[in-house]
Design an enzyme around this catalytic site. Structure first.
Site, PDB file in Angstrom:
ATOM      1  N   PRO A 273       0.826  -1.206   0.000  1.00  0.00           N
ATOM      2  CG  PRO A 273      -0.831  -1.593   1.577  1.00  0.00           C
ATOM      3  CD  PRO A 273       0.483  -2.124   1.108  1.00  0.00           C
ATOM      4  CD  GLU A 274       2.824   3.015  -4.416  1.00  0.00           C
ATOM      5  OE1 GLU A 274       2.855   4.202  -4.825  1.00  0.00           O
ATOM      6  OE2 GLU A 274       3.083   2.048  -5.157  1.00  0.00           O
TER       7      GLU A 274
END
Length: 297
Positions: free
Chosen positions: A2-3
């Site tokens: 996840p960014e």
């Protein structure tokens, strides 16, 4: 992994469900998930018991739940979280069935929805950390373990001019610079490729050759693409990334470069190219993002 947009989606969900509530108890079911909490699982659980959660915050790919200070003048502590490859922070009825990969569970003294950390691959982690003054945002506090991480491009504290000057000093490739969390936090492989596609710059462009206008164009592209991802709940390639209610994001449908090898560029129709980059992949359009004569990897 996840960014920034995916972590921000989770943070917003937690803000609704945890702010102002008091943790009754915490249960650690897998010690690896609190491995960064050096004092161990029992201390982790003990430091959360009877603590009231304040509005969650985020920097880059990290988020934290500040805990109300126990005494006046105390800078306080926070529950710091990094989701890793497959970590999920989920809320729901406390009597629901336990997830197969449940690692940490927190219940609240009001008897309402509990908070669970579910992590199939156990690369993510939770810890209780001291809060220290934020070097990038005067008057703010940040967990000590991430005090060295730069502000992210969606923060008011982000200094675009300082970022440009750092680019010129680094002498590296622009994509590598975008992934450097000491320069700019929250940008990972997906959004680096998408921002560079929008900015029409090749990922190996030497940073020392970047103009101020080009640096500004990359930042604006990064903000645009991450804002667009936020609007649809982030990017989900599989069931491992979900928001606090277990729902997937839909930005994968809007990607222009990342993961689209051989598919036509949305601007010029040229097939998207995949290159090897830092033991992963980099996607770009050979026409819209021409390779510079001198490259830096």
């Amino acid at each position: 992994m996840p960014e920034l947009p995916e972590v921000e989606v989770v943070r917003r969900g937690l803000e609704r469900w945890t702010t102002g509530r008091t943790i009754a108890s915490a249960e650690v079911l897998h010690p690896r998930s609190v491995r960064r909490h050096e004092a161990g699982p029992a201390d982790f659980a003990g430091r959360l018991a009877a603590r009231t959660v304040l509005a969650p915050r985020r920097r880059g790919k990290y988020m934290w739940l500040p805990l109300r200070a126990e005494s006046e003048g105390d800078a306080g502590e926070a529950l710091l979280a990094h989701l890793g490859m497959s970590g999920q922070l989920l809320v729901g009825e406390p009597d629901r069935e336990r997830e197969k990969h449940l690692r940490v569970r927190m219940v609240f003294d009001d008897g309402g929805h509990d908070l669970r950390f579910v992590d199939q691959r156990t690369f993510g982690h939770l810890m209780v950390a001291d809060l220290v003054p934020d070097a990038f945002d005067a008057g703010a506090l940040v967990p000590e373990p991430i005090a060295h991480i730069a502000a992210d491009p969606l923060e008011d504290a982000f200094d675009a001019e300082a970022f440009y000057r750092a680019l010129r000093r680094r002498k590296t490739g622009i994509k590598r610079a975008l992934l450097d969390q000491s320069l700019i936090s929250g940008v990972g492989n997906i959004y680096a490729d998408e921002a560079l596609w929008r900015a029409r710059l090749h990922w190996a462009r030497p940073t020392e050759t970047m103009t101020r206008a080009e640096a500004a164009r990359v930042l604006e592209a990064a903000r645009e693409v991450m804002g667009a991802a936020l609007a649809v709940g982030g990017t989900s390639f599989d069931s491992l990334y979900v928001n606090v209610n277990g729902e997937s994001g839909y930005f994968e449908r809007s990607l222009e470069a990342y993961g689209r090898r051989g598919e036509p560029c949305g601007r010029c129709g040229t097939p998207i190219r995949r290159d090897e980059f830092m033991n992963r992949s980099s996607y770009s359009c050979p026409v819209c993002q021409p390779k510079p004569r001198r490259v830096r990897y």
